[in-house]
Design an enzyme around this catalytic site. Sequence first.
Site, PDB file in Angstrom:
ATOM      1  CG  HIS A 243       0.106  -6.910   4.799  1.00  0.00           C
ATOM      2  ND1 HIS A 243      -0.050  -6.590   6.126  1.00  0.00           N
ATOM      3  CD2 HIS A 243       0.432  -5.757   4.169  1.00  0.00           C
ATOM      4  CE1 HIS A 243       0.175  -5.300   6.298  1.00  0.00           C
ATOM      5  NE2 HIS A 243       0.467  -4.766   5.128  1.00  0.00           N
TER       6      HIS A 243
ATOM      7  N   GLY B 274       0.789  -1.219   0.000  1.00  0.00           N
ATOM      8  CA  GLY B 274       0.000   0.000   0.000  1.00  0.00           C
ATOM      9  C   GLY B 274       0.822   1.269   0.000  1.00  0.00           C
ATOM     10  CB  THR B 275       3.896   2.306   1.809  1.00  0.00           C
ATOM     11  OG1 THR B 275       3.343   2.158   3.123  1.00  0.00           O
ATOM     12  CG2 THR B 275       4.836   3.496   1.790  1.00  0.00           C
TER      13      THR B 275
ATOM     14  CB  CYS C  70       2.500   2.952  10.552  1.00  0.00           C
ATOM     15  SG  CYS C  70       2.287   1.783   9.196  1.00  0.00           S
TER      16      CYS C  70
ATOM     17  CG  ASN D 197      -5.561   3.353   9.491  1.00  0.00           C
ATOM     18  OD1 ASN D 197      -5.962   4.406   9.004  1.00  0.00           O
ATOM     19  ND2 ASN D 197      -4.506   3.309  10.289  1.00  0.00           N
TER      20      ASN D 197
ATOM     21  CB  THR E   9      12.710  -9.805 -11.704  1.00  0.00           C
ATOM     22  OG1 THR E   9      13.831  -9.621 -12.569  1.00  0.00           O
ATOM     23  CG2 THR E   9      12.127 -11.200 -11.917  1.00  0.00           C
TER      24      THR E   9
ATOM     25  CB  SER F  91      -1.790  -3.550   1.106  1.00  0.00           C
ATOM     26  OG  SER F  91      -0.672  -4.218   1.643  1.00  0.00           O
TER      27      SER F  91
END
Length: 380
Positions: A206, A71-72, A327, A150, A242, A204
Amino acid sequence: MQYHYLDNAATTQVSLAAADAAMHAMRVCYANPASLHEAGIDAERLLTDGKRAVAAALGCQPDCLIMTSGGTESDNTAIFGAASRVKKGGHIITTAVEHPAVTEAVRALQAQGWDATFLTPGTDGCITADQVRDALQENTALVSIMHVNNETGAIMPIAEIASLLKAYNARRQTPVLFHCDGVQAFGHIPVNVIKLGVDFYAVSGHKLHAPKGIGALYIRRGVRIPPMLRGGGQQNGMRSGTEAVPLVSAFGVAAKEAVDAMDETIARMNALRDRLIAGLSEVSGAQVNFTGGAPHVVSVSVPGLRAEVVMRVLEGEGVCVSTGSACAKGAKSPILAACGLPGPVVDGALRVSFSRFTQAEDVDAFLRALSAAVSRLARR
Protein backbone atom coordinates in the site's frame (compact mmCIF):
# COMPACT_ATOMS: atom_id res chain seq x y z
CA MET A 1 -14.25 19.06 -0.64
CA GLN A 2 -11.36 18.34 -3.00
CA TYR A 3 -8.43 16.88 -1.09
CA HIS A 4 -4.82 17.75 -1.76
CA TYR A 5 -3.35 14.50 -0.51
CA LEU A 6 0.24 14.79 0.71
CA ASP A 7 0.37 11.87 3.14
CA ASN A 8 1.63 9.17 0.78
CA ALA A 9 4.20 7.82 3.24
CA ALA A 10 1.19 6.68 5.28
CA THR A 11 -0.63 5.10 2.34
CA THR A 12 -1.19 5.67 -1.36
CA GLN A 13 -4.14 5.69 -3.72
CA VAL A 14 -4.52 2.32 -5.43
CA SER A 15 -3.65 2.59 -9.11
CA LEU A 16 -6.38 1.88 -11.63
CA ALA A 17 -4.45 -1.05 -13.11
CA ALA A 18 -3.86 -2.59 -9.67
CA ALA A 19 -7.53 -2.17 -8.76
CA ASP A 20 -8.56 -3.77 -12.06
CA ALA A 21 -6.23 -6.72 -11.37
CA ALA A 22 -7.76 -7.23 -7.93
CA MET A 23 -11.28 -7.01 -9.28
CA HIS A 24 -10.50 -9.52 -12.03
CA ALA A 25 -9.17 -11.97 -9.46
CA MET A 26 -12.19 -11.47 -7.20
CA ARG A 27 -14.85 -11.66 -9.89
CA VAL A 28 -13.37 -13.93 -12.58
CA CYS A 29 -10.47 -15.99 -11.21
CA TYR A 30 -11.89 -16.37 -7.72
CA ALA A 31 -11.19 -20.07 -7.12
CA ASN A 32 -8.84 -21.35 -4.44
CA PRO A 33 -5.36 -21.47 -6.06
CA ALA A 34 -4.72 -24.84 -4.38
CA SER A 35 -7.69 -26.46 -6.13
CA LEU A 36 -6.84 -28.86 -8.93
CA HIS A 37 -9.67 -27.98 -11.30
CA GLU A 38 -9.25 -25.53 -14.16
CA ALA A 39 -10.64 -22.57 -12.22
CA GLY A 40 -8.12 -23.23 -9.45
CA ILE A 41 -5.31 -23.46 -11.98
CA ASP A 42 -6.35 -20.08 -13.43
CA ALA A 43 -6.21 -18.56 -9.94
CA GLU A 44 -2.83 -20.15 -9.30
CA ARG A 45 -1.55 -18.63 -12.53
CA LEU A 46 -2.56 -15.16 -11.36
CA LEU A 47 -0.88 -15.81 -8.02
CA THR A 48 2.32 -16.95 -9.69
CA ASP A 49 2.38 -14.00 -12.08
CA GLY A 50 1.86 -11.51 -9.24
CA LYS A 51 4.62 -13.01 -7.13
CA ARG A 52 6.99 -13.06 -10.12
CA ALA A 53 6.33 -9.38 -10.76
CA VAL A 54 7.09 -8.42 -7.15
CA ALA A 55 10.24 -10.57 -7.20
CA ALA A 56 11.39 -9.00 -10.47
CA ALA A 57 10.89 -5.53 -9.00
CA LEU A 58 13.06 -6.53 -6.03
CA GLY A 59 15.70 -8.17 -8.21
CA CYS A 60 15.31 -11.68 -6.79
CA GLN A 61 13.77 -15.03 -7.69
CA PRO A 62 10.14 -15.72 -6.68
CA ASP A 63 11.09 -18.66 -4.47
CA CYS A 64 12.93 -16.21 -2.20
CA LEU A 65 9.70 -14.38 -1.36
CA ILE A 66 6.99 -15.00 1.21
CA MET A 67 3.83 -13.06 0.49
CA THR A 68 2.55 -11.55 3.74
CA SER A 69 -0.17 -9.22 4.98
CA GLY A 70 2.16 -6.22 4.91
CA GLY A 71 5.30 -4.64 6.29
CA THR A 72 4.56 -5.36 9.94
CA GLU A 73 4.18 -9.09 9.39
CA SER A 74 7.25 -9.16 7.15
CA ASP A 75 9.37 -7.37 9.76
CA ASN A 76 8.11 -9.56 12.59
CA THR A 77 8.64 -12.76 10.61
CA ALA A 78 12.26 -11.84 9.93
CA ILE A 79 13.11 -10.61 13.42
CA PHE A 80 11.48 -13.40 15.41
CA GLY A 81 12.60 -15.98 12.86
CA ALA A 82 16.21 -14.86 13.14
CA ALA A 83 15.94 -14.75 16.93
CA SER A 84 14.73 -18.36 17.03
CA ARG A 85 18.22 -19.47 16.00
CA VAL A 86 19.52 -18.36 19.42
CA LYS A 87 18.53 -20.52 22.38
CA LYS A 88 19.33 -18.33 25.39
CA GLY A 89 18.92 -14.81 24.11
CA GLY A 90 21.40 -12.80 22.17
CA HIS A 91 22.17 -9.28 21.06
CA ILE A 92 20.43 -7.26 18.35
CA ILE A 93 21.62 -4.02 16.78
CA THR A 94 18.96 -1.65 15.49
CA THR A 95 18.37 2.09 15.41
CA ALA A 96 16.48 4.64 17.44
CA VAL A 97 14.55 5.68 14.32
CA GLU A 98 12.93 2.42 13.22
CA HIS A 99 9.25 1.94 12.51
CA PRO A 100 7.26 0.47 15.45
CA ALA A 101 6.99 -2.81 13.51
CA VAL A 102 10.68 -3.25 14.26
CA THR A 103 11.00 -1.37 17.55
CA GLU A 104 8.17 -3.25 19.25
CA ALA A 105 9.52 -6.60 18.05
CA VAL A 106 12.91 -5.71 19.53
CA ARG A 107 11.24 -4.68 22.80
CA ALA A 108 9.54 -8.07 22.91
CA LEU A 109 12.92 -9.78 22.51
CA GLN A 110 14.32 -7.64 25.31
CA ALA A 111 11.50 -8.87 27.54
CA GLN A 112 12.71 -12.39 26.74
CA GLY A 113 16.26 -11.62 27.86
CA TRP A 114 17.84 -10.22 24.71
CA ASP A 115 20.22 -7.26 24.76
CA ALA A 116 19.62 -4.50 22.23
CA THR A 117 21.67 -1.57 20.98
CA PHE A 118 19.69 1.33 19.51
CA LEU A 119 22.02 3.35 17.31
CA THR A 120 21.43 7.11 17.24
CA PRO A 121 21.59 8.85 13.86
CA GLY A 122 23.44 12.03 13.06
CA THR A 123 21.75 15.31 12.26
CA ASP A 124 21.27 14.04 8.71
CA GLY A 125 19.12 11.22 10.08
CA CYS A 126 21.56 8.50 8.95
CA ILE A 127 23.33 5.64 10.69
CA THR A 128 26.87 4.83 9.56
CA ALA A 129 28.49 1.46 8.95
CA ASP A 130 31.12 2.39 11.51
CA GLN A 131 28.43 2.66 14.18
CA VAL A 132 27.29 -0.86 13.36
CA ARG A 133 30.85 -2.18 13.46
CA ASP A 134 31.51 -0.58 16.84
CA ALA A 135 28.27 -2.04 18.27
CA LEU A 136 28.99 -5.65 17.28
CA GLN A 137 29.40 -8.09 20.17
CA GLU A 138 30.31 -11.74 20.40
CA ASN A 139 26.65 -12.65 20.94
CA THR A 140 25.22 -10.36 18.23
CA ALA A 141 22.75 -12.41 16.20
CA LEU A 142 20.85 -9.83 14.17
CA VAL A 143 21.16 -6.35 12.75
CA SER A 144 17.90 -4.61 11.77
CA ILE A 145 18.15 -1.26 9.99
CA MET A 146 15.59 0.35 7.72
CA HIS A 147 16.45 1.42 4.18
CA VAL A 148 14.54 4.73 4.05
CA ASN A 149 13.21 6.45 7.14
CA ASN A 150 9.48 7.08 7.10
CA GLU A 151 9.69 10.54 8.71
CA THR A 152 12.99 12.02 7.57
CA GLY A 153 13.49 10.35 4.19
CA ALA A 154 17.07 9.51 5.20
CA ILE A 155 18.60 6.70 3.12
CA MET A 156 20.70 4.34 5.21
CA PRO A 157 23.94 2.84 3.79
CA ILE A 158 22.50 -0.68 3.57
CA ALA A 159 24.94 -2.10 1.03
CA GLU A 160 27.92 -0.78 3.02
CA ILE A 161 26.60 -2.31 6.25
CA ALA A 162 25.92 -5.62 4.49
CA SER A 163 29.48 -5.66 3.15
CA LEU A 164 30.84 -5.02 6.64
CA LEU A 165 28.78 -7.87 8.07
CA LYS A 166 29.87 -10.24 5.29
CA ALA A 167 33.50 -9.63 6.18
CA TYR A 168 32.73 -9.96 9.90
CA ASN A 169 30.83 -13.22 9.36
CA ALA A 170 33.75 -14.75 7.51
CA ARG A 171 35.48 -15.03 10.89
CA ARG A 172 32.49 -16.48 12.74
CA GLN A 173 30.91 -19.88 12.98
CA THR A 174 27.38 -18.45 13.38
CA PRO A 175 26.69 -15.50 11.08
CA VAL A 176 25.06 -12.26 12.13
CA LEU A 177 21.93 -11.92 10.01
CA PHE A 178 20.89 -8.60 8.46
CA HIS A 179 17.24 -7.55 8.24
CA CYS A 180 16.17 -4.41 6.40
CA ASP A 181 12.77 -2.74 6.53
CA GLY A 182 12.40 -1.56 2.93
CA VAL A 183 8.80 -0.40 3.16
CA GLN A 184 9.57 3.26 2.39
CA ALA A 185 12.24 2.44 -0.18
CA PHE A 186 10.49 -0.04 -2.46
CA GLY A 187 8.82 1.81 -5.31
CA HIS A 188 10.47 5.13 -4.44
CA ILE A 189 14.17 4.50 -5.04
CA PRO A 190 15.88 1.71 -7.02
CA VAL A 191 16.05 -1.51 -4.98
CA ASN A 192 17.92 -4.71 -5.77
CA VAL A 193 18.06 -7.01 -2.76
CA ILE A 194 20.84 -9.15 -4.23
CA LYS A 195 23.11 -6.15 -4.77
CA LEU A 196 22.24 -4.79 -1.33
CA GLY A 197 23.44 -8.04 0.22
CA VAL A 198 20.78 -8.31 2.93
CA ASP A 199 19.41 -11.53 4.42
CA PHE A 200 15.85 -10.21 4.84
CA TYR A 201 14.03 -7.35 3.12
CA ALA A 202 10.47 -6.37 4.06
CA VAL A 203 8.08 -4.50 1.73
CA SER A 204 4.45 -3.41 1.72
CA GLY A 205 2.05 -2.96 -1.18
CA HIS A 206 0.00 0.00 0.00
CA LYS A 207 3.02 2.31 -0.07
CA LEU A 208 3.28 1.99 -3.87
CA HIS A 209 -0.33 2.08 -5.09
CA ALA A 210 -1.36 -1.51 -4.30
CA PRO A 211 -4.17 -2.29 -1.82
CA LYS A 212 -3.65 -2.52 1.92
CA GLY A 213 -3.20 -5.99 3.39
CA ILE A 214 -0.43 -7.29 1.13
CA GLY A 215 3.35 -7.31 1.51
CA ALA A 216 6.34 -9.54 1.02
CA LEU A 217 9.46 -10.72 2.79
CA TYR A 218 12.62 -11.53 0.86
CA ILE A 219 14.72 -14.25 2.49
CA ARG A 220 18.16 -14.86 1.05
CA ARG A 221 18.78 -18.38 -0.22
CA GLY A 222 20.51 -20.47 2.42
CA VAL A 223 18.90 -18.62 5.34
CA ARG A 224 16.50 -20.82 7.30
CA ILE A 225 13.88 -19.58 9.74
CA PRO A 226 10.75 -21.30 11.09
CA PRO A 227 7.30 -20.28 9.82
CA MET A 228 5.13 -18.03 11.95
CA LEU A 229 1.91 -19.51 10.56
CA ARG A 230 1.39 -23.27 10.32
CA GLY A 231 -1.42 -25.14 8.63
CA GLY A 232 -1.95 -26.27 5.05
CA GLY A 233 1.65 -25.76 4.00
CA GLN A 234 1.15 -22.99 1.43
CA GLN A 235 4.19 -21.03 0.24
CA ASN A 236 6.48 -24.02 0.75
CA GLY A 237 5.32 -24.28 4.34
CA MET A 238 6.61 -20.82 5.23
CA ARG A 239 3.21 -19.14 5.56
CA SER A 240 0.19 -21.38 5.67
CA GLY A 241 -3.24 -20.10 4.74
CA THR A 242 -5.07 -19.66 1.46
CA GLU A 243 -3.23 -17.02 -0.53
CA ALA A 244 -4.94 -13.68 -1.20
CA VAL A 245 -4.87 -13.93 -4.99
CA PRO A 246 -6.52 -10.52 -5.63
CA LEU A 247 -4.03 -8.73 -3.39
CA VAL A 248 -0.98 -10.55 -4.74
CA SER A 249 -2.09 -9.91 -8.31
CA ALA A 250 -2.65 -6.21 -7.60
CA PHE A 251 0.71 -5.97 -5.81
CA GLY A 252 2.45 -7.46 -8.82
CA VAL A 253 0.85 -4.95 -11.16
CA ALA A 254 1.67 -2.00 -8.86
CA ALA A 255 5.27 -3.16 -8.38
CA LYS A 256 5.80 -3.40 -12.15
CA GLU A 257 4.25 0.02 -12.65
CA ALA A 258 6.54 1.48 -9.99
CA VAL A 259 9.69 0.03 -11.54
CA ASP A 260 8.70 0.97 -15.09
CA ALA A 261 8.04 4.57 -14.03
CA MET A 262 10.93 4.83 -11.54
CA ASP A 263 13.12 7.36 -13.36
CA GLU A 264 10.18 9.56 -14.30
CA THR A 265 8.70 9.36 -10.80
CA ILE A 266 11.96 10.27 -9.08
CA ALA A 267 12.40 13.25 -11.40
CA ARG A 268 8.81 14.39 -10.73
CA MET A 269 9.14 14.02 -6.97
CA ASN A 270 12.46 15.85 -6.93
CA ALA A 271 10.79 18.70 -8.83
CA LEU A 272 7.92 18.72 -6.33
CA ARG A 273 10.39 18.69 -3.45
CA ASP A 274 12.28 21.65 -4.95
CA ARG A 275 8.99 23.51 -5.48
CA LEU A 276 8.04 22.88 -1.85
CA ILE A 277 11.38 24.01 -0.46
CA ALA A 278 11.40 27.15 -2.61
CA GLY A 279 7.86 28.01 -1.51
CA LEU A 280 8.64 27.49 2.16
CA SER A 281 11.13 30.35 2.00
CA GLU A 282 8.10 32.64 1.70
CA VAL A 283 6.34 31.16 4.76
CA SER A 284 7.29 32.96 7.97
CA GLY A 285 9.28 30.76 10.35
CA ALA A 286 9.02 27.60 8.25
CA GLN A 287 12.03 25.34 7.76
CA VAL A 288 13.00 22.05 6.13
CA ASN A 289 14.49 19.72 8.72
CA PHE A 290 16.53 17.40 6.48
CA THR A 291 18.11 17.71 3.06
CA GLY A 292 18.88 14.94 0.60
CA GLY A 293 17.43 11.51 1.15
CA ALA A 294 14.53 9.87 -0.65
CA PRO A 295 12.58 12.36 -2.76
CA HIS A 296 9.10 11.47 -1.55
CA VAL A 297 9.40 12.48 2.14
CA VAL A 298 9.98 16.04 3.38
CA SER A 299 10.03 16.97 7.07
CA VAL A 300 8.88 20.57 7.61
CA SER A 301 8.64 22.53 10.87
CA VAL A 302 7.23 25.81 12.06
CA PRO A 303 8.94 26.16 15.45
CA GLY A 304 6.71 27.83 18.00
CA LEU A 305 3.52 26.35 16.60
CA ARG A 306 2.26 22.90 17.50
CA ALA A 307 2.09 20.59 14.51
CA GLU A 308 -1.24 19.07 15.56
CA VAL A 309 -2.88 22.50 15.52
CA VAL A 310 -1.36 23.44 12.17
CA MET A 311 -2.39 20.10 10.68
CA ARG A 312 -6.02 20.64 11.69
CA VAL A 313 -6.02 24.07 10.08
CA LEU A 314 -4.58 22.58 6.91
CA GLU A 315 -7.18 19.83 7.00
CA GLY A 316 -9.89 22.50 7.02
CA GLU A 317 -8.45 23.69 3.71
CA GLY A 318 -8.51 20.19 2.25
CA VAL A 319 -4.76 19.61 2.61
CA CYS A 320 -3.78 16.21 4.03
CA VAL A 321 -0.38 15.88 5.73
CA SER A 322 0.74 14.17 8.94
CA THR A 323 2.75 14.94 12.05
CA GLY A 324 4.89 11.81 11.55
CA SER A 325 4.29 8.11 11.26
CA ALA A 326 0.60 7.27 10.87
CA CYS A 327 1.13 4.56 13.52
CA ALA A 328 2.01 7.25 16.10
CA LYS A 329 -1.55 8.66 16.08
CA GLY A 330 -0.28 12.23 16.34
CA ALA A 331 2.11 11.64 19.27
CA LYS A 332 5.37 13.56 19.49
CA SER A 333 7.90 12.00 17.14
CA PRO A 334 10.63 9.99 18.90
CA ILE A 335 12.37 9.71 15.53
CA LEU A 336 12.91 13.45 15.12
CA ALA A 337 13.96 13.74 18.76
CA ALA A 338 16.49 10.92 18.24
CA CYS A 339 17.97 12.90 15.35
CA GLY A 340 18.81 15.67 17.80
CA LEU A 341 16.31 18.27 16.62
CA PRO A 342 15.39 20.91 19.23
CA GLY A 343 12.09 20.48 21.07
CA PRO A 344 10.26 23.36 19.31
CA VAL A 345 11.28 21.95 15.92
CA VAL A 346 10.01 18.49 16.85
CA ASP A 347 6.78 19.93 18.24
CA GLY A 348 6.17 21.86 15.03
CA ALA A 349 7.10 19.10 12.57
CA LEU A 350 4.87 18.08 9.66
CA ARG A 351 5.57 15.28 7.21
CA VAL A 352 4.78 16.03 3.57
CA SER A 353 5.02 13.01 1.30
CA PHE A 354 4.54 12.54 -2.42
CA SER A 355 3.64 9.77 -4.85
CA ARG A 356 3.67 9.57 -8.61
CA PHE A 357 0.08 10.89 -8.56
CA THR A 358 1.01 14.09 -6.68
CA GLN A 359 0.60 17.28 -8.69
CA ALA A 360 2.25 20.70 -8.44
CA GLU A 361 -1.14 22.15 -7.49
CA ASP A 362 -1.15 19.93 -4.39
CA VAL A 363 2.17 21.44 -3.26
CA ASP A 364 0.92 24.95 -4.01
CA ALA A 365 -2.26 24.31 -2.02
CA PHE A 366 -0.15 23.18 0.95
CA LEU A 367 2.02 26.29 0.77
CA ARG A 368 -1.00 28.61 0.62
CA ALA A 369 -2.72 26.83 3.49
CA LEU A 370 0.43 26.73 5.62
CA SER A 371 1.09 30.43 5.10
CA ALA A 372 -2.48 31.25 6.07
CA ALA A 373 -2.28 28.94 9.10
CA VAL A 374 0.94 30.52 10.33
CA SER A 375 -0.53 34.02 9.98
CA ARG A 376 -3.75 33.05 11.77
CA LEU A 377 -2.11 31.12 14.62
CA ALA A 378 0.59 33.72 15.17
CA ARG A 379 -2.12 36.30 16.00
CA ARG A 380 -3.51 34.20 18.85
